[in-house]
Design a protein around this motif. Sequence first.
Motif: not given
Length: 281
Positions: A166, A170, A174, A181
């Motif tokens: 990740d 946000r 994505a 996400q």
Amino acid sequence: MSAPIPRSRWLAVAREIGWGRLALTALIVLVASALCVVAGRWQYGRYVAKADAIEAYEAAQTHSIAPVEEVAGAGGSLADDAQWRTVTVSGVIDADSVVALRNRPVDSTAAYQYLAWVDLEDGSAVLVNLGWAPVGAAEDTEDALAEVLTGADVTFSGTLRSFEEDDGRRDAGATRIVPAQMGDPGTDSIVPGYVVASEDCAGLCDDDGPLLEVPLPTLSLGPHLSYAWQWWAFALLVPVGAVLLTKRDLELKRDPSGSKPAPARPRRRRHPSDEEIEDAL
């Protein structure tokens, strides 16, 4: 065997060059060599990662196709031998969970890849990469997906992959294939990996479908190992180059013209004249 150079001579040469110059040269050599070593280790790490991926892919191809629930049960982490397995997915695609994955060109084409949760028959959920479409057709693609994803049961196959790391973003869409996400899957029972859909992407990649099938990454070792050896060779050559440059600078300091004196030519022996020979007799 030549005699070793006396220590006093080394000190005299060091003073002539200058202690500050020597210290700066040593620092540059250490930093440059260290950077070369680090770059070599990074390239070697990429080589090892690709070699491991190829080994895992080849091992996965020896297994028969199985439901994703059997290969990677919900909860926990994805087993090493589950990576690259071909699995089947049976369930319902959650139309409200569709998210566009950005910054993922396909065959040099600017594209959006579309992710969605699939509700499995056992009550768990799996994240699926359904397919891709050109960025310019994003609006039409999303409208078509909204019409096609009607909540009907689907069954398709795909390749199981581990979640990506990740990046913390946000905002809309994505940038990594990771549950954080995505929207809420509606369950805490999530398969620890995602599936890259194949076989017409559950009917979404057929001739009339809005998506195209996402190709798997090309698995090859690449030039990383040779690059690693090159960086390590540079790490060894840096001090050699520093010594040669310092020696050259010392020569220029002693002779600013930079020219070396020509070797003395041997004097030709003059033969005595006839008169000198007669006098000698």
